[in-house]
Structures are given as C-alpha cells and as structure tokens.
Design a protein around this motif. Structure first.
Motif, PDB file in Angstrom:
ATOM      1  N   GLU A 108       0.849  -1.204   0.000  1.00  0.00           N
ATOM      2  CA  GLU A 108       0.000   0.000   0.000  1.00  0.00           C
ATOM      3  C   GLU A 108       0.879   1.247   0.000  1.00  0.00           C
ATOM      4  N   LYS A 109       0.646   2.101  -1.002  1.00  0.00           N
ATOM      5  CA  LYS A 109       1.452   3.324  -1.174  1.00  0.00           C
ATOM      6  C   LYS A 109       1.339   4.286   0.012  1.00  0.00           C
ATOM      7  N   ARG A 110       0.141   4.390   0.577  1.00  0.00           N
ATOM      8  CA  ARG A 110      -0.075   5.341   1.681  1.00  0.00           C
ATOM      9  C   ARG A 110      -0.341   4.536   2.955  1.00  0.00           C
ATOM     10  N   ALA A 136     -10.419   5.729  -1.753  1.00  0.00           N
ATOM     11  CA  ALA A 136     -11.873   5.960  -1.760  1.00  0.00           C
ATOM     12  C   ALA A 136     -12.609   5.096  -0.743  1.00  0.00           C
ATOM     13  N   SER A 137     -12.005   3.968  -0.342  1.00  0.00           N
ATOM     14  CA  SER A 137     -12.698   3.071   0.598  1.00  0.00           C
ATOM     15  C   SER A 137     -12.691   3.588   2.033  1.00  0.00           C
ATOM     16  N   ALA A 160     -22.878   3.262   1.337  1.00  0.00           N
ATOM     17  CA  ALA A 160     -24.200   2.855   0.828  1.00  0.00           C
ATOM     18  C   ALA A 160     -24.036   1.608  -0.040  1.00  0.00           C
ATOM     19  N   VAL A 170       3.854   0.818  -5.566  1.00  0.00           N
ATOM     20  CA  VAL A 170       4.313   0.083  -6.747  1.00  0.00           C
ATOM     21  C   VAL A 170       4.421   1.079  -7.892  1.00  0.00           C
ATOM     22  N   GLU A 174      -5.683   4.809  -9.436  1.00  0.00           N
ATOM     23  CA  GLU A 174      -4.274   4.867  -9.852  1.00  0.00           C
ATOM     24  C   GLU A 174      -3.846   3.599 -10.598  1.00  0.00           C
ATOM     25  N   SER A 177     -19.325  -0.470  -5.612  1.00  0.00           N
ATOM     26  CA  SER A 177     -18.092  -1.155  -5.216  1.00  0.00           C
ATOM     27  C   SER A 177     -18.197  -1.907  -3.900  1.00  0.00           C
ATOM     28  N   PHE A 178     -18.734  -1.251  -2.898  1.00  0.00           N
ATOM     29  CA  PHE A 178     -18.782  -1.892  -1.591  1.00  0.00           C
ATOM     30  C   PHE A 178     -19.693  -3.121  -1.592  1.00  0.00           C
TER      31      PHE A 178
END
Ligand SMILES: Cc1cc2nc3c(=O)[nH]c(=O)nc-3n(C[C@H](O)[C@H](O)[C@H](O)COP(=O)(O)OP(=O)(O)OC[C@H]3O[C@@H](n4cnc5c(N)ncnc54)[C@H](O)[C@@H]3O)c2cc1C
Length: 412
Positions: A52-54, A60-61, A67, A213, A243, A404-405
């Motif tokens: 994980e970059k951050r 966004a998650s 919802a 990455v 990204e 997505s969720f």
C-alpha cells in the motif's frame, strides 16, 4: 487506523519469513478490493502480502458513506445479476468477517427511499416493481426483497425523525417514493479496519504501508517499488483504485477482450450529527446520498444514533494544473467548500440536515472505468475484474460506480 510499515524491508521484518518473500499473492492497494483479495487468498491457505502506497483506507474506501445500493431490477442483465448476488451475499460475508475478528462493521439492511419527482418516474416504477418480483429472488425463486411505491401522503409518518419531522420531504416527492428492502449500509472505516486486522493477524498475511508500486512486469508476475526493490509473486492482483489505470496502461493491459482505461472521479462527503432511529432507510436522488448509520457509527449521550453521512461522487476535473505528488495529494483529498451542490440537494431531500452540525468533511477519488461496451459502444460504469490477457498470473480488481462496496467481497 493501524500500525504503519514504511518500506517493504520493514514489512519483511514485521512479517518474519511468513509471507513477504515471494508471496503466493501480492495485492496492490489496501482498499476494499485489495483487502478482500487478500482475505480470500488467506482463507485458501496462501501467503499474502498487501502493498500500500499510503496507508490502509487512504483511498476511496476510507470514507463514511458506505451505501450498498442495487441497480434497478428491470431490464435485467448479467451485470445486475452479479451485483444482486454481491448485495445478497455481503450480509453473510460481513458476519463471517466479524466472527473472525470480533469487529462490528456497522452492516444493516436498512433499505432505500428515492423520491419520484416526475410522473414518468412513477410509470417506470411499475416495471421495476415487476422486475423486483422476478429478479430479487432466493434460491427457490421466491421474492426475497421488495420494491414498493410509497404514496406522498404516507411518507411523513412512515419515515420520520425523532422530532416527528419527515425523513424524506414530501415536497420533493410529489409522486411519492420508491422504497426497496435490498439496499443496506456498512461503516466503511470499521469494515476496512476489520479486513486489515484479519490480514495482519493471520500467520501468512502482511500489509506493507508507505510502499508504492511504480511498475509491474506481467510476464514475470513482479512489481517494482518506489524504493527500487522488486517483489515477485505467485499471483498479483492490481487493486489500487483509480491509480491502477496508469500501471495498466504502461503494460497495455486488456481484460475480457477490452483495453482497460479509466480515470479518477472525485467525491465529497460530510458527516453530520443528526439524531435518528436505527431503522431509517438511505435517501438517494440524482447522485446525492444520505446514509443514516444507526448506533454502530456513533450515538449521543442518550444512546440515540447520530451519525448521518451525506455525499456524492461526480467531480471529473479535479486534477491539479501544477505537476508533482504534493499538488496531486492536495487535490485528491482536499475538501472544496465551494463544491457543495450535493449537500444543497440533500437539504431538499431532508430539510432537517441543513441545521445539523458537521462533524467531518472528507474528499477522495474513486475509479471510473471508461471501457466501451463491445456491442453498444456505450461507456459503462461497471467494475473491472479478471486476468490480464496473456498473463494469467496478474489480474485486475477495480471498482465501478456506486456499487463497489456491494461487490468487493465476490471472489475475483
Ligand atoms: C465521496 C465518496 C463516496 C462514495 N460512496 C460510496 C458508497 O456509498 N458506496 C459504494 O459502493 N461506493 C462508494 N464510493 C466509491 C467507492 O469508495 C470506491 O469505488 C471503492 O472504495 C474503490 O475501492 P478500491 O479498493 O478499488 O480503491 P481505493 O479504496 O481507492 O484503494 C486503493 C488503494 O491503493 C493505494 N494505491 C494507489 N496507488 C498505489 C500504488 N502504486 N502502489 C500501492 N498502493 C497504491 C491507495 O493509496 C489506496 O489505499 C464512494 C467514493 C467516494 C470518493
């Protein structure tokens, strides 16, 4: 949110010799897609590294909307079926995750209310109600979830705030509202934290944070990192949100016969302090969502649920003019106080929110795939799942609009 591991080398130290050297699965990105890929692989007995970059939930998650809303049940197709299966199975998937971790992910099948502002919306609803009867079914083919018409006159007493004010203003719903019992909500941060906890506490799992990455080599199933090191793996899942498109375009990736293209779309949200009962439905109209989170996200001194999230994701032109990572980060997560059209619309849906105290403002960027439908040429809003053509060991899991969720836990 969690302990941070700043370089892959530190990740190796943290994980001992368990999972970081040539893992069976390397998941790129610790959002909801990457962490679910990791959980599935760990359950299969594989060694997993999430890179994980951050930090976990930086993308966004990591917000507070959560919802879980279905597509409309008319004009059924395979994509709607896939999303339906996701929304149906998520309740059990979350319950299993909670049992594994002891976490409370704030899941509840709370339903959704959408105002019918024009007469033609009411006409469409009849088809949709029939579609729900046919398509929102269980294994035996019996209807499992309903879609119904709530007349305008019934709105105020069926869905009210503790002070008796209407949850959905009858004024914005001259033709009543559509109410479905399939929609649900989850607390995204609690959900992500539970997934991360599962990966970290597993003997064969590790998360390396602060490690981006920069390139992938699909033929070798390896990833180059910003610190110059390379990790090779049995398989790679590219799940780094918007990204991902850069990583994928660098290698000309095709999935399912289509070149993977997309962009980041920015969204904004506010978390309000607004007392409400635990069973209110989500309100949704024209891209604005209002998600009542019930007591699992927070409660006031009297124990009354008070966290209501309001937001939307629709800003396309958010990329900064100036170059550089810093400017990009400011644009990615900076809350633009001038861009609160979503909030103004939400106030029309539920006027009481206009006077609620704002507890938090949050902005982030979600992936938006721009792959044309092979038959119609129309740009879809669907997620991209599947192996990169010619390189079966490298696959893509990048989210789609609004759903997505509801689908990230499906095997991919
Ligand atoms: C304001 C807002 C509200 C939303 N509301 C909802 C909602 O209510 N319901 C819903 O279903 N969806 C909603 N969405 C959309 C949803 O949040 C996203 O579609 C989903 O979270 C995408 O998950 P992901 O795992 O693909 O990406 P992300 O959560 O963005 O995760 C990607 C991760 O990859 C990391 N990363 C990036 N590049 C690299 C790299 N090179 N190397 C390593 N790591 C990298 C990032 O730091 C990030 O942590 C909303 C989005 C926003 C912005």
């Amino acid at each position: 949110m969690s302990q941070h591991v700043h370089t892959p080398n530190q990740a190796r130290i943290q994980a001992g010799n368990r999972s970081s050297d040539h893992p069976d699965l390397l998941a790129i990105g610790a959002g909801v897609f990457g962490l679910w890929a990791a959980r599935h692989a760990l359950k299969r007995g594989e060694r997993v590294l999430v890179i994980e970059k951050r930090h976990v939930g930086a993308g966004a998650s990591g917000g507070f909307l959560g919802a879980l809303m279905p597509h409309m049940p008319d004009r059924w197709n395979t994509k709607k079926q896939m999303q339906y299966e996701g929304l149906r199975s998520l309740e059990r998937a979350v319950a299993e995750l909670e049992a594994d971790t002891g976490a409370d992910c704030g899941y509840r099948r709370c339903g959704r209310l959408m105002p019918l502002r024009h007469e033609n919306m009411l006409h469409h609803l009849a088809e949709r109600i029939a579609g729900a009867r046919e398509n929102w079914v269980d294994e035996e083919g019996k209807q499992a979830f309903t879609l119904e018409h709530i007349p305008q006159a019934e709105l105020a007493h069926r869905f009210a705030l503790p002070d008796g004010k209407p949850w959905l203003s009858p004024e914005i719903a001259p033709f009543g509202a559509a109410y479905d019992t399939l929609s649900a909500r989850v607390n995204p941060r609690a959900y992500l934290a539970a997934l991360a906890q599962f990966v970290r506490s597993h003997d064969s799992g590790a998360i390396a944070e602060g490690a981006g990455v920069t390139a992938i080599d699909p033929a070798a199933a390896s990833a180059s990192l910003a610190d110059g090191s390379t990790i090779s793996a049995g398989r790679i899942v590219i799940a780094n949100g918007w990204e991902a498109y850069d990583l994928l375009s660098d290698v000309g990736a095709h999935v399912g016969g289509q070149k993977v293209t997309g962009r980041g779309v920015k969204g904004q949200a506010v978390l309000l302090d607004l007392p409400h009962s635990d069973n209110l439905p989500i309100l949704y109209d024209s891209g604005s969502y209002i998600v009542p989170h019930g007591t699992t996200m927070g409660a006031d001194e009297e124990g009354v649920a008070n966290c209501v999230a309001v937001g939307s994701t629709s800003v396309d032109d958010w990329l900064p003019e100036s170059e550089g990572e810093e400017a990009l980060e400011v644009a990615r997560i900076g809350f633009d106080v001038a861009d609160i059209g979503f909030f103004e619309h939400a106030c029309a849906l539920c006027p009481t929110i206009a006077s609620a105290t704002v507890m938090e403002r949050w902005a982030n960027v979600r992936p938006r795939n721009t792959i044309p439908d092979p038959r119609s040429g129309k740009i879809g809003t669907e997620p991209v799942f599947g192996p990169i053509e010619g390189h079966g060991r490298v696959s893509v899991a990048v989210g789609g609009l609004k759903i997505s969720f509801g689908i990230a836990h499906l095997p991919h």
